[in-house]
Structure formats: structure tokens, C-alpha cells
Scaffold this active site. Structure first.
Site, PDB file in Angstrom:
ATOM      1  N   SER A  63     -72.123  -0.123   4.439  1.00 30.19           N
ATOM      2  CA  SER A  63     -73.392  -0.718   4.892  1.00 30.19           C
ATOM      3  C   SER A  63     -73.485  -2.200   4.542  1.00 30.19           C
ATOM      4  O   SER A  63     -72.858  -2.674   3.604  1.00 30.19           O
ATOM      5  CB  SER A  63     -74.570  -0.001   4.247  1.00 30.19           C
ATOM      6  OG  SER A  63     -74.573   1.360   4.591  1.00 30.19           O
TER       7      SER A  63
HETATM    8  N1  SAH Z   1     -71.717   5.059   1.050  1.00 32.79           N
HETATM    9  C1  SAH Z   1     -70.539   4.575   1.768  1.00 32.79           C
HETATM   10  C2  SAH Z   1     -70.758   4.462   3.257  1.00 32.79           C
HETATM   11  C3  SAH Z   1     -70.855   5.771   3.861  1.00 32.79           C
HETATM   12  S1  SAH Z   1     -70.474   5.902   5.572  1.00 32.79           S
HETATM   13  C4  SAH Z   1     -70.054   3.251   1.249  1.00 32.79           C
HETATM   14  O1  SAH Z   1     -70.731   2.651   0.406  1.00 32.79           O
HETATM   15  O2  SAH Z   1     -68.971   2.835   1.682  1.00 32.79           O
HETATM   16  C5  SAH Z   1     -70.893   7.617   5.700  1.00 32.79           C
HETATM   17  C6  SAH Z   1     -69.913   8.552   5.055  1.00 32.79           C
HETATM   18  O3  SAH Z   1     -70.466   9.849   5.159  1.00 32.79           O
HETATM   19  C7  SAH Z   1     -68.561   8.581   5.746  1.00 32.79           C
HETATM   20  O4  SAH Z   1     -67.541   8.353   4.827  1.00 32.79           O
HETATM   21  C8  SAH Z   1     -68.497  10.007   6.326  1.00 32.79           C
HETATM   22  O5  SAH Z   1     -67.197  10.556   6.324  1.00 32.79           O
HETATM   23  C9  SAH Z   1     -69.406  10.759   5.374  1.00 32.79           C
HETATM   24  N2  SAH Z   1     -69.949  12.010   5.903  1.00 32.79           N
HETATM   25  C10 SAH Z   1     -70.385  12.270   7.155  1.00 32.79           C
HETATM   26  N3  SAH Z   1     -70.826  13.539   7.241  1.00 32.79           N
HETATM   27  C11 SAH Z   1     -70.662  14.091   6.007  1.00 32.79           C
HETATM   28  C12 SAH Z   1     -70.937  15.378   5.460  1.00 32.79           C
HETATM   29  N4  SAH Z   1     -71.455  16.356   6.191  1.00 32.79           N
HETATM   30  N5  SAH Z   1     -70.661  15.592   4.164  1.00 32.79           N
HETATM   31  C13 SAH Z   1     -70.131  14.605   3.395  1.00 32.79           C
HETATM   32  N6  SAH Z   1     -69.844  13.375   3.856  1.00 32.79           N
HETATM   33  C14 SAH Z   1     -70.113  13.114   5.152  1.00 32.79           C
END
Ligand code: SAH
Length: 208
Positions: A63
Site C-alpha cells: 500500500s
Molecule cells: N500488508 C501487505 C500488503 C498486502 S496485499 C504489505 O504491507 O505488503 C494483500 C495480501 O493479501 C496479498 O499478499 C494476498 O496474497 C493476501 N491475501 C488475499 N486473500 C487472502 C486470504 N484469504 N488469506 C490470507 N491472505 C490473503
């Protein structure tokens, strides 16, 4: 040590965060400490402090710094909380939480992203208060519940019920909700009841 990114990081903290109203000094300190350039591919390091999201591979993104700071501030951390994060991704938000809370439990669906974040946070940056799980975030991490704070960094259409059960009494949960236009919603659990408050419009990858 000579850190060529330190100046960029300080400038980002002042111009993108403090100037837009982020006021919690602990959050600003964490944002000025965590080396965002380490969480992106080498070719993107020069862009690590731009005012926007960046790709982290597997179609996922890290983000915008302002959103990471805004969400961390809205969690109202004292430094003593156990935080459950859903969506480890690059581990950047987890690192900011590791600086501002007591313990971070972070769940990621994609094994490579979880392993990469762990290698960086634990192996290279030395964080010892972050715990990693590969799995479905919708189920949370019952073994370590309850959590004083829960934060989702991927958007479901509705807040997953098991996560409310894992939220401590008096706790705060924050999640982007919705399929098309998303809102960041803050929940508080009081005497077993959940109050919801809509904060701002956001764009996150979907929770799948
Ligand atoms: N917090 C992260 C950004 C997250 S992007 C950072 O600081 O870089 C969103 C993330 O959520 C992705 O890595 C994706 O793979 C994960 N995601 C999506 N659906 C999910 C689920 N059902 N359970 C766990 N992770 C999930």
C-alpha cells in the site's frame, strides 16, 4: 551507517504523512525507521518512497505509505497489543506494526510471499515479535486469540465472522470492505457488541 534512503524516508514522513494529518509520533517514528525499499524488487527501490502503492509480485501490492500510516494510526496502539494482520504480502505493514505494537501475528495465503516476508523481517531486519502463518485469513489464527487489534490488508465483501470472535473485548478491527468501491471500516467490540464506523474510501486487492 550511511543510508542513502534515510533522507527520502524522512521526507516521505514529513511531506506525505505529517503534512496530511498523521500525528501519532510512534507511527511517524515507525514509518521513518522501516526501510520500505527492502520490501520491493531491486529495480523498484528508487521508487520506494513515491506517494503510491507498488507491486510486490504475484499480482499483489504494497500500500501507499499514507494508507499504511493512516491504518496504523486508526488502530490506536499503545505498544502493548497483540495484532492479527490478514495479508502479509511484502511484510511492510507487519514491520510497521512490529514497531508500534507488542506482537504481530500475520496470515498470508501465498506461501512464497509469507516466506519472503519472514526471511526479510526475521532474517535481515531482526524483528523477533512477528509470527507467520500460511492459510486462509478468513479463519484468523485461533491458537493465539484473542487479539487486541485485527487489521485486514485485503478486502472481503463482509467482515469474516470468525475474526470477530478472535477480537478481544475492547478491541479494534480495521478492514477495507466491498467489491467495487471499498470503504475502510473500523469496528470496536464493546460488551460483546460490535460498533462499525466508516472511515475513508480505499482500493485494496480482494481477500480471496
Ligand atoms: N500488508 C501487505 C500488503 C498486502 S496485499 C504489505 O504491507 O505488503 C494483500 C495480501 O493479501 C496479498 O499478499 C494476498 O496474497 C493476501 N491475501 C488475499 N486473500 C487472502 C486470504 N484469504 N488469506 C490470507 N491472505 C490473503
Amino acid at each position: 551507517m550511511d543510508d542513502p534512503f534515510a533522507g527520502k524516508r524522512r521526507r516521505m514522513t514529513e511531506e506525505q504523512l505529517r503534512a496530511r494529518g498523521i500525528a501519532d509520533e510512534a507511527v511517524l517514528r515507525a514509518m521513518a525507521r522501516v526501510p520500505r525499499e527492502r520490501f520491493v524488487a531491486e529495480g523498484l527501490r528508487g521508487s520506494a518512497y513515491v506517494d503510491g502503492p507498488l507491486p510486490i509480485g504475484r499480482g499483489q501490492t504494497i500500500s501507499q505509505p499514507y494508507i499504511v500510516a493512516y491504518m496504523t494510526e486508526r488502530l490506536e496502539l499503545s505498544g502493548r497489543e497483540a495484532v492479527l494482520e490478514i495479508g502479509t504480502g511484502s511484510g511492510y505493514q507487519a514491520a510497521v506494526l512490529a514497531e508500534t505494537a507488542s506482537r504481530v501475528y500475520t496470515v498470508e495465503r501465498i506461501p512464497e510471499l509469507s516466506a519472503g516476508a519472514r526471511a526479510l523481517l526475521e532474517g535481515e531486519l531482526g524483528y523477533r515479535n512477528v509470527f507467520y502463518k500460511v492459510g486462509r485469513g478468513q479463519e484468523g489464527w485461533a491458537e493465539f486469540a484473542p487479539f487486541e487489534r485485527i487489521v485486514l490488508t485485503a478486502a472481503p465483501e463482509e467482515f469474516p465472522a470468525p475474526l470477530f470472535r478472535q477480537l478481544a473485548e475492547g478491541g479494534i478491527a480495521l478492514a477495507p470492505l466491498g467489491a467495487g468501491g471499498q470503504s475502510l471500516v473500523r469496528f470496536r467490540k464493546r460488551e460483546g457488541r460490535i460498533d462499525a464506523e466508516e472511515l475513508i474510501g480505499v482500493v485494496f486487492v480482494p481477500l480471496v
